[in-house]
Scaffold this motif. Structure first.
Motif, short mmCIF file in Angstrom:
data_model
loop_
_atom_site.label_atom_id
_atom_site.label_comp_id
_atom_site.label_asym_id
_atom_site.label_seq_id
_atom_site.Cartn_x
_atom_site.Cartn_y
_atom_site.Cartn_z
N SER A 129 0.82 -1.21 0.00
CA SER A 129 0.00 0.00 0.00
C SER A 129 0.86 1.27 0.00
O SER A 129 2.09 1.21 0.04
CB SER A 129 -0.95 -0.01 1.20
N LEU A 130 0.19 2.40 -0.04
CA LEU A 130 0.85 3.69 -0.14
C LEU A 130 1.89 3.88 0.95
O LEU A 130 1.64 3.62 2.11
CB LEU A 130 -0.21 4.80 -0.04
N GLY A 131 3.06 4.36 0.55
CA GLY A 131 4.15 4.59 1.48
C GLY A 131 5.20 3.50 1.47
O GLY A 131 6.26 3.64 2.08
N MET A 160 0.61 -4.22 -6.54
CA MET A 160 1.03 -2.88 -6.92
C MET A 160 2.34 -3.04 -7.67
O MET A 160 3.42 -2.90 -7.11
CB MET A 160 1.21 -1.99 -5.69
N SER A 163 5.13 -0.27 -7.69
CA SER A 163 5.83 -0.13 -6.42
C SER A 163 6.85 -1.25 -6.25
O SER A 163 7.99 -1.01 -5.81
CB SER A 163 4.84 -0.15 -5.25
#
Length: 206
Positions: A129-131, A160, A163
């Protein structure tokens, strides 16, 4: 003794589930030296259930679900790093850290200090996830600054792809695959999901 260390970019990201899958895949013994929080199933109990493999008792079992240094202080316990030396076992040993690398064990020592002293390859578990790019690259930099060998990064969560690619390329590290979130977390479901993990690459690092 062949030892592999499983650490994470943060807490609560799926490191224990990954450790259970890896312990079973390697036919290994599992050890979590420091457990903070005993109200729910401990990580050792979860791994024993999911892996069906031997699990060693923790060196420290602390009641408070907090950073180990704070949990220990709440109980009047002083964590002695000498007690965190990997115990001898037959076959591979999977050691799971507590939280992320910079988690304090005492007011003077981080978990990273202990990991570096073990001189064993490390699998970094990262969420998708984000981060995650920031957290993963910072963790890789910290590991390498202490001379640790990184076997690769394993991801947990929804796909993702960018990423993962960015972390592998910029972090100059092997992508070991991704575990999805398992709504029905059973031993069989974990075995099936773990087929996406590059266990052969992890074995090569031992």
């Amino acid at each position: 003794m062949s030892t592999i260390i499983v650490t994470g970019t943060d807490t609560g990201i799926g490191k224990t589930v990954f450790s259970a899958g890896l312990t079973r895949a390697l036919g290994a013994t599992y050890w979590k030296p420091v457990q903070s929080g005993l109200d729910e199933a401990t990580d050792s109990e979860t791994v024993a259930h999911l892996s069906g493999r031997p699990v060693l008792p923790e060196a420290y079992r602390l009641q408070l679900p907090a950073s180990p240094h704070l949990s220990a202080e709440a109980e009047g316990v002083e964590i002695n790093l000498a007690r965190l030396a990997p115990p001898p076992v037959e076959g591979p040993l999977v050691i799971e850290g507590a939280g992320g690398l910079m988690v304090p064990l005492t007011r003077q020592h981080l978990f990273l200090d202990v990991i570096a002293g073990w001189k064993a390859p490390v699998v970094l578990v990262a969420r998708t996830s984000l981060g995650t790019i920031n957290h993963s690259l910072l963790s890789l930099t910290a590991l390498r600054s202490m001379g640790c060998t990184v076997a690769g990064v394993a991801f947990v969560g929804d796909e993702m792809a960018d990423s993962r690619r960015t972390i592998a390329e910029m972090g100059q590290v092997r992508d070991l695959g991704r575990l999805p979130f398992l709504a029905d977390l059973t031993p069989d479901a974990l075995v099936a999901a773990f087929k996406a993990i590059d266990v052969a690459a992890i074995r090569e690092s031992l």
